[in-house]
Write a protein that holds these residues in place. Structure first.
Motif, PDB file in Angstrom:
ATOM      1  N   GLY A 164       4.253 -66.461 -48.597  1.00  0.00           N
ATOM      2  CA  GLY A 164       3.443 -65.549 -49.217  1.00  0.00           C
ATOM      3  C   GLY A 164       3.942 -64.170 -48.901  1.00  0.00           C
ATOM      4  N   LYS A 165       5.074 -63.869 -48.734  1.00  0.00           N
ATOM      5  CA  LYS A 165       5.543 -62.576 -48.331  1.00  0.00           C
ATOM      6  C   LYS A 165       6.645 -62.273 -49.181  1.00  0.00           C
ATOM      7  CE  LYS A 165       4.898 -59.841 -44.240  1.00  0.00           C
ATOM      8  NZ  LYS A 165       6.054 -59.058 -43.827  1.00  0.00           N
ATOM      9  N   ASN A 166       7.088 -60.990 -49.576  1.00  0.00           N
ATOM     10  CA  ASN A 166       8.028 -60.658 -50.285  1.00  0.00           C
ATOM     11  C   ASN A 166       8.536 -59.450 -49.584  1.00  0.00           C
ATOM     12  OD1 ASN A 166       9.774 -60.242 -52.402  1.00  0.00           O
ATOM     13  ND2 ASN A 166       8.477 -59.340 -53.693  1.00  0.00           N
ATOM     14  N   ASP A 167       9.344 -59.672 -48.518  1.00  0.00           N
ATOM     15  CA  ASP A 167       9.620 -58.646 -47.517  1.00  0.00           C
ATOM     16  C   ASP A 167      10.953 -57.627 -48.052  1.00  0.00           C
ATOM     17  OD1 ASP A 167       8.106 -58.553 -45.214  1.00  0.00           O
ATOM     18  OD2 ASP A 167       9.345 -60.398 -44.449  1.00  0.00           O
ATOM     19  N   GLY A 168      11.611 -58.189 -49.035  1.00  0.00           N
ATOM     20  CA  GLY A 168      12.796 -57.483 -49.705  1.00  0.00           C
ATOM     21  C   GLY A 168      11.886 -56.092 -50.357  1.00  0.00           C
ATOM     22  N   ASN A 169      10.646 -56.504 -51.033  1.00  0.00           N
ATOM     23  CA  ASN A 169      10.133 -55.225 -51.571  1.00  0.00           C
ATOM     24  C   ASN A 169       9.060 -54.441 -50.818  1.00  0.00           C
ATOM     25  OD1 ASN A 169      11.550 -56.276 -53.668  1.00  0.00           O
ATOM     26  ND2 ASN A 169       9.647 -56.211 -55.095  1.00  0.00           N
ATOM     27  N   THR A 170       8.563 -55.263 -49.718  1.00  0.00           N
ATOM     28  CA  THR A 170       7.398 -54.580 -49.103  1.00  0.00           C
ATOM     29  C   THR A 170       7.664 -54.375 -47.565  1.00  0.00           C
ATOM     30  OG1 THR A 170       6.816 -56.849 -48.496  1.00  0.00           O
ATOM     31  CG2 THR A 170       5.844 -55.840 -50.316  1.00  0.00           C
ATOM     32  N   VAL A 171       8.560 -55.073 -46.787  1.00  0.00           N
ATOM     33  CA  VAL A 171       8.464 -54.774 -45.430  1.00  0.00           C
ATOM     34  C   VAL A 171      10.193 -54.755 -45.214  1.00  0.00           C
ATOM     35  CG1 VAL A 171       7.939 -55.082 -42.883  1.00  0.00           C
ATOM     36  CG2 VAL A 171       6.613 -55.788 -44.927  1.00  0.00           C
ATOM     37  N   LEU A 172      10.858 -53.695 -45.232  1.00  0.00           N
ATOM     38  CA  LEU A 172      12.360 -53.799 -45.336  1.00  0.00           C
ATOM     39  C   LEU A 172      12.925 -53.803 -44.084  1.00  0.00           C
ATOM     40  CD1 LEU A 172      13.051 -50.625 -47.681  1.00  0.00           C
ATOM     41  CD2 LEU A 172      12.560 -53.014 -48.108  1.00  0.00           C
ATOM     42  N   GLY A 173      12.376 -53.632 -42.944  1.00  0.00           N
ATOM     43  CA  GLY A 173      12.931 -54.008 -41.724  1.00  0.00           C
ATOM     44  C   GLY A 173      12.714 -55.665 -41.488  1.00  0.00           C
ATOM     45  N   ALA A 174      11.792 -56.122 -41.950  1.00  0.00           N
ATOM     46  CA  ALA A 174      11.514 -57.664 -41.652  1.00  0.00           C
ATOM     47  C   ALA A 174      12.613 -58.355 -42.566  1.00  0.00           C
ATOM     48  CB  ALA A 174      10.087 -58.227 -42.220  1.00  0.00           C
ATOM     49  N   ALA A 175      12.850 -57.899 -43.638  1.00  0.00           N
ATOM     50  CA  ALA A 175      13.732 -58.518 -44.602  1.00  0.00           C
ATOM     51  C   ALA A 175      15.231 -58.492 -44.222  1.00  0.00           C
ATOM     52  CB  ALA A 175      13.735 -57.701 -45.666  1.00  0.00           C
ATOM     53  N   GLU A 176      15.453 -57.357 -43.209  1.00  0.00           N
ATOM     54  CA  GLU A 176      16.782 -57.248 -42.787  1.00  0.00           C
ATOM     55  C   GLU A 176      16.909 -58.151 -41.561  1.00  0.00           C
ATOM     56  OE1 GLU A 176      17.669 -52.647 -43.197  1.00  0.00           O
ATOM     57  OE2 GLU A 176      16.789 -53.132 -41.423  1.00  0.00           O
ATOM     58  N   GLY A 177      15.975 -58.529 -40.853  1.00  0.00           N
ATOM     59  CA  GLY A 177      15.766 -59.634 -39.880  1.00  0.00           C
ATOM     60  C   GLY A 177      16.129 -60.791 -40.625  1.00  0.00           C
ATOM     61  N   ILE A 178      15.445 -61.264 -41.716  1.00  0.00           N
ATOM     62  CA  ILE A 178      15.704 -62.551 -42.426  1.00  0.00           C
ATOM     63  C   ILE A 178      17.173 -62.637 -42.795  1.00  0.00           C
ATOM     64  CG2 ILE A 178      14.937 -63.821 -44.215  1.00  0.00           C
ATOM     65  CD1 ILE A 178      12.181 -62.454 -43.972  1.00  0.00           C
ATOM     66  N   ALA A 179      17.683 -61.715 -43.239  1.00  0.00           N
ATOM     67  CA  ALA A 179      18.928 -61.726 -43.913  1.00  0.00           C
ATOM     68  C   ALA A 179      20.272 -61.879 -42.812  1.00  0.00           C
ATOM     69  CB  ALA A 179      19.409 -60.198 -44.659  1.00  0.00           C
ATOM     70  N   HIS A 180      19.816 -61.315 -41.635  1.00  0.00           N
ATOM     71  CA  HIS A 180      20.711 -61.249 -40.417  1.00  0.00           C
ATOM     72  C   HIS A 180      20.501 -62.618 -39.977  1.00  0.00           C
ATOM     73  CE1 HIS A 180      22.205 -60.294 -36.522  1.00  0.00           C
ATOM     74  NE2 HIS A 180      21.360 -61.102 -35.965  1.00  0.00           N
ATOM     75  N   ALA A 181      19.458 -63.217 -39.703  1.00  0.00           N
ATOM     76  CA  ALA A 181      19.303 -64.708 -39.403  1.00  0.00           C
ATOM     77  C   ALA A 181      19.972 -65.869 -40.325  1.00  0.00           C
ATOM     78  CB  ALA A 181      17.758 -65.262 -39.220  1.00  0.00           C
ATOM     79  N   GLN A 182      19.899 -65.302 -41.730  1.00  0.00           N
ATOM     80  CA  GLN A 182      20.429 -66.376 -42.695  1.00  0.00           C
ATOM     81  C   GLN A 182      21.929 -66.250 -42.529  1.00  0.00           C
ATOM     82  OE1 GLN A 182      19.120 -65.257 -46.778  1.00  0.00           O
ATOM     83  NE2 GLN A 182      19.066 -67.506 -47.120  1.00  0.00           N
ATOM     84  N   ALA A 183      22.525 -65.105 -42.328  1.00  0.00           N
ATOM     85  CA  ALA A 183      24.025 -64.744 -41.991  1.00  0.00           C
ATOM     86  C   ALA A 183      24.507 -65.691 -40.674  1.00  0.00           C
ATOM     87  CB  ALA A 183      24.257 -63.364 -42.131  1.00  0.00           C
ATOM     88  N   ASN A 184      23.464 -65.853 -39.921  1.00  0.00           N
ATOM     89  CA  ASN A 184      23.785 -66.614 -38.553  1.00  0.00           C
ATOM     90  C   ASN A 184      23.429 -68.081 -38.738  1.00  0.00           C
ATOM     91  OD1 ASN A 184      24.998 -64.433 -37.316  1.00  0.00           O
ATOM     92  ND2 ASN A 184      22.797 -63.750 -36.274  1.00  0.00           N
ATOM     93  N   GLY A 185      23.322 -68.392 -40.118  1.00  0.00           N
ATOM     94  CA  GLY A 185      23.156 -69.760 -40.245  1.00  0.00           C
ATOM     95  C   GLY A 185      21.651 -70.440 -40.551  1.00  0.00           C
ATOM     96  N   ALA A 186      20.646 -69.532 -40.325  1.00  0.00           N
ATOM     97  CA  ALA A 186      19.302 -70.091 -40.423  1.00  0.00           C
ATOM     98  C   ALA A 186      18.905 -70.702 -41.527  1.00  0.00           C
ATOM     99  CB  ALA A 186      18.305 -68.878 -40.094  1.00  0.00           C
ATOM    100  N   THR A 187      18.110 -71.741 -41.800  1.00  0.00           N
ATOM    101  CA  THR A 187      17.687 -72.099 -42.994  1.00  0.00           C
ATOM    102  C   THR A 187      16.541 -71.382 -43.483  1.00  0.00           C
ATOM    103  OG1 THR A 187      18.430 -74.564 -42.331  1.00  0.00           O
ATOM    104  CG2 THR A 187      16.623 -74.535 -44.054  1.00  0.00           C
ATOM    105  N   LEU A 188      16.317 -71.082 -44.863  1.00  0.00           N
ATOM    106  CA  LEU A 188      15.461 -70.130 -45.397  1.00  0.00           C
ATOM    107  C   LEU A 188      14.704 -70.902 -46.097  1.00  0.00           C
ATOM    108  CD1 LEU A 188      13.937 -67.436 -45.606  1.00  0.00           C
ATOM    109  CD2 LEU A 188      15.654 -66.916 -47.344  1.00  0.00           C
ATOM    110  N   ILE A 189      13.279 -71.136 -46.039  1.00  0.00           N
ATOM    111  CA  ILE A 189      12.358 -71.674 -46.922  1.00  0.00           C
ATOM    112  C   ILE A 189      11.520 -70.886 -47.363  1.00  0.00           C
ATOM    113  CG2 ILE A 189      10.494 -73.398 -47.116  1.00  0.00           C
ATOM    114  CD1 ILE A 189      12.161 -74.873 -44.624  1.00  0.00           C
TER     115      ILE A 189
END
Ligand SMILES: Nc1nc2c(c(=O)[nH]1)N[C@H]1C(S)=C(S)[C@@H](COP(=O)(O)OP(=O)(O)OC[C@H]3O[C@@H](n4cnc5c(=O)[nH]c(N)nc54)[C@H](O)[C@@H]3O)O[C@H]1N2
Ligand SMILES: Nc1nc2c(c(=O)[nH]1)N[C@H]1C(S)=C(S)[C@@H](COP(=O)(O)OP(=O)(O)OC[C@H]3O[C@@H](n4cnc5c(=O)[nH]c(N)nc54)[C@H](O)[C@@H]3O)O[C@H]1N2
Ligand code: SF4
Ligand SMILES: [Mo]
Length: 685
Positions: A164-189
């Motif tokens: 229930g979060k849409n960080d790419g539109n709302t909390v950009l710093g958090a979206a950057e953290g998620i992208a970073h983790a994904q680039a490091n192989g994290a699974t995103l659900i």
């Protein structure tokens, strides 16, 4: 000159740099751990000069004339008028007949203490925030589970559930953290009824039925328990009531809930497995869970998932904050004994946090229209636009038209300010110094700096509150002539000062970042443990464990009228260009993207004879709004997503004309302004 500060054009509070030439803000950009070319660009911040120097800014105090028009006034006259009104109502109806309502932009934490202090000195317990609809209800749920709100450290996670979060539109710093983790192989659900950009990028997207998140979380707990994937050692040593939780979860197997929440048994099982068997895992929970009357149950259940999986307070998991012990300046002890706030029906929510206090906004409307629990005569609205942002706009308008005295403190003229007797022009976030909100909740402490002088004849909010305080006779309590003096007073117990913060523009950490703090300190709950079962709630007559009394009625408004209103409306679609009801008058932002759209599935559009771009009406038992049809498969057939926030700029498109505030969650007073049954009507002639 480049200045370090905090952006407050939305609630994300990004650390930024601002470029000022000849006293004028010319540009601003976000700081980030990412290289400059990888950073997300925020259109609001990029257009900060257009916002700050907008011709729509309020330029001087306004006082309403007998003929209904506004006239410009000086600060002395305007403040004296406000003080006279407050004193008049105090004398006639008691100090509690005056309320102060604050919204999103009033900043949280430190600056919120100022109006609290003012109202407590004045004798009114009615400083009311909007936490029942924003994230404070969730904060409350976390706090009743493990002592305080936990913050996902997604950047270092191996598995991330964005819920229930849409960080790419709302909390950009958090979206950057998620992208970073994904680039490091994290699974995103991603759990979202809408295929957001984040959902499109996810390994697994769960298109859940709106409002049904508690059931998904409990079914995941069921599966984790059934498979023995829980963290036995953590549960034994640090939690209370696991057997009760297990007994409740037994009723919510994936088989029992899947169909009702639009998911498959396999999806629920798989997500439970990945989450419970990948360490560290982090749950990024958001506003998609808020604004439902079930918010307390759903967010408590999600909080419990974090605990049973052993992801609490570990690196890359969900971290508990290291609160900064600033001085409590609210002077709550000055309140006369026996005067209860208008939110008295929500005593646990009122008292769960020193900082927040009363947060059930809807009580203001009950008091104004129904004299329930007693009448309000005057409301001061600071940095909020309730006519657009509160549920049930028609009733809200009626209430604000009925109030005897309304004062609004804002930077722009708004639908709400148009009804006021006195309008006070506030300075924007670039024109004032204050403690960043997260500072008293967590390290590091960061200062928001005045980078340009207040424009026109505007004043920073702190100055307005302090000056009102002095004029009301509280000179001793408001001795400060500058923001710096007040902040230093509040920071005194910590040993840090405004000067030391200015010397450390990226913030000061009062103590080393520590994980697993519970090993030494326990959790800040009555038992010192994570509470799967809460005696405090049981004593208050509420469910000690979420869902132990079932789901009750449908979590979607007007579900009993589905025959006439067959579609599920989802309030969402926060656009990076706007913040709630703000910035729609900035032409350069408006022109940068789509207009006021409702997303509907092509199948539904065909059935209704609606084509791309058609004007349509969306109707609920409460009212009707107008938007433009956008055919899209981001929503499931049978549900539509409505644009949020347009109601100030285009009153006929104000989403809250459709929502209700009659059925509230018993603990947090939250009504469902997120999802409601509705119907679509083509508007072609
Ligand atoms: N650009 C911009 N940024 C903002 C704001 C803004 O208005 N504009 N507002 C600020 C404020 S005040 C806040 S509180 C935050 C909020 O920011 P977020 O927490 O990101 O909240 P939203 O974008 O409102 O909603 C998040 C997602 O929840 C989904 N959703 C809707 N209903 C449900 C549901 O029942 N279950 C689930 N699982 N998901 C659901 C929506 O489809 C949406 O994709 O953003 C802040 N930042
Ligand atoms: N249906 C539905 N309802 C919702 C939401 C939703 O998604 N759907 N979102 C909810 C959420 S999460 C929130 S937080 C609320 C937001 O509710 P509000 O806080 O009422 O919304 P905003 O539009 O952000 O209004 C803030 C006002 O503050 C003014 N302002 C900006 N900066 C300053 C400042 O520095 N000082 C002063 N004095 N004023 C300032 C702005 O001009 C604006 O008029 O709305 C909630 N309502
Ligand atoms: S997301 Fe944009 S508007 Fe919000 S605080 Fe960050 S820079 Fe400012
Ligand atoms: Mo919010």
């Amino acid at each position: 000159m480049i200045h370090d500060t905090i952006c407050r054009l939305c609630s994300s509070c990004c650390p930024i740099q601002a470029q000022v030439e000849d006293g004028r803000l010319v540009a601003a950009w976000r700081k980030s751990f990412l290289e400059p070319d990888q950073r997300l660009v925020c259109p609001k911040l990029r257009h900060a000069p257009d916002i700050v120097y907008s011709e729509q800014r309020l330029t001087s105090p306004l006082i309403r004339e007998a003929d209904g028009s506004f006239r410009e006034a000086g600060w002395d006259e305007a403040l004296d008028r406000v003080v006279a009104l407050m004193n008049r109502h105090k004398q006639a109806s008691g100090p509690q007949s005056v309320a102060w309502l604050r919204g999103m932009a009033a900043d949280w934490g430190a600056p919120w203490d100022y109006p609290n202090r003012l109202m407590h000195c004045f004798g009114s317990p009615n400083t009311i925030g909007n936490g029942s609809i924003c994230f404070v209800a969730r904060d409350f749920a976390h706090s009743y589970t493990y002592g305080s709100m936990a913050f996902p450290e997604a950047k270092n996670a191996k598995c991330i559930i964005v819920w229930g979060k849409n960080d790419g539109n709302t909390v950009l710093g958090a979206a950057e953290g998620i992208a970073h983790a994904q680039a490091n192989g994290a699974t995103l659900i991603v759990v979202d009824p809408v295929r957001t950009r984040l959902a499109a990028r996810a390994d697994i997207w769960l298109q859940i039925k709106p409002g049904h998140d508690a059931l998904l979380a409990m079914a995941m707990i069921h599966e984790i328990v059934a498979q023995g994937w829980y963290d036995t050692e953590f549960i034994e040593r640090y939690t209370l009531g696991f057997d009760t939780l297990k007994a409740v979860a037994a009723h919510y197997s994936p088989e029992a809930v899947a169909e009702a929440i639009w998911l498959t048994v396999e999806q629920i099982r798989e997500v439970a497995r990945i989450y419970a068997t990948t360490r560290p895992a982090s749950i990024v929970d958001g506003n998609g869970l808020d604004m439902h009357r079930e918010v307390f149950d759903s967010t408590r259940t999600v909080a419990m998932l974090r605990a049973i999986s052993g992801n609490l307070d570990i690196q890359g998991g969900d971290v508990l904050p290291q609160a900064v012990a600033v001085r409590n300046i609210q002077l709550k002890d000055r309140l006369p004994a026996g005067v209860e706030p208008i939110t008295r029906d929500y005593p646990l929510f009122n008292s769960f946090s020193e900082t927040w206090g009363n947060q059930v906004q809807g009580c203001v409307i009950n008091a104004l229209l129904d004299q329930d629990p007693y009448p309000l005569k005057m409301v001061v609205v600071q940095s909020a636009n309730p006519l657009v942002t509160m549920a049930d706009s028609a009733r809200t308008r009626e209430a604000f038209e009925a109030v005897e005295s309304l004062v609004v403190i804002d930077i722009f003229m708004t639908e709400t300010a148009r009804l006021a007797e006195v309008v006070l022009p506030a300075a924007s976030c670039f024109e004032k110094t204050q403690l960043n909100r997260s500072s008293i909740r967590n390290n590091p402490v960061i200062l928001q700096n005045e980078v340009i002088e207040p424009l026109h004849d505007s004043w920073p909010d702190w100055k307005i509150v302090f000056e009102l305080g002095r004029r009301l006779g509280f000179s001793e309590e408001f001795p400060w002539q500058s923001a710096e003096e007040a902040i230093n007073y509040q920071l005194e117990p910590t040993g840090i000062t405004v000067a030391s913060l200015r010397g450390n523009p990226n913030g000061l950490r009062l103590e080393e970042l520590r994980y697993k703090k519970y090993e030494q300190d326990g959790f800040s709950t009555p038992s010192g443990k994570v509470e799967f079962c809460s005696e405090r709630l049981a004593a208050g007559g509420f469910a000690a464990t979420p869902l132990e009394q079932g789901m009750g009625t449908s979590p979607i408004s007007f579900a009993d009228r589905a025959d006439e209103f067959p579609l599920i409306g989802i309030s969402g679609g926060r656009d990076t260009r706007f913040t709630n009801s703000q910035f729609f008058t900035i032409a350069k932002l408006r022109e940068k993207g789509p207009g006021c759209c409702v997303d509907l599935h092509p199948e539904d559009a065909t059935g209704l004879g609606i084509s791309q771009g058609d004007p349509v009406a969306i109707v609920t038992p409460k009212g009707k709004v107008e938007m433009e049809a956008r055919l899209s498969t981001v929503v499931r057939s049978g549900s539509i997503r409505l644009a949020w926030g347009w109601g100030d700029y285009r009153p006929q498109s104000g989403l809250n004309l459709l929502t209700e505030d009659e059925v509230r969650g018993a603990v947090t007073g939250t009504s469902t302004s997120r999802s409601f049954m509705c119907r679509l009507e083509p508007q072609r002639n």
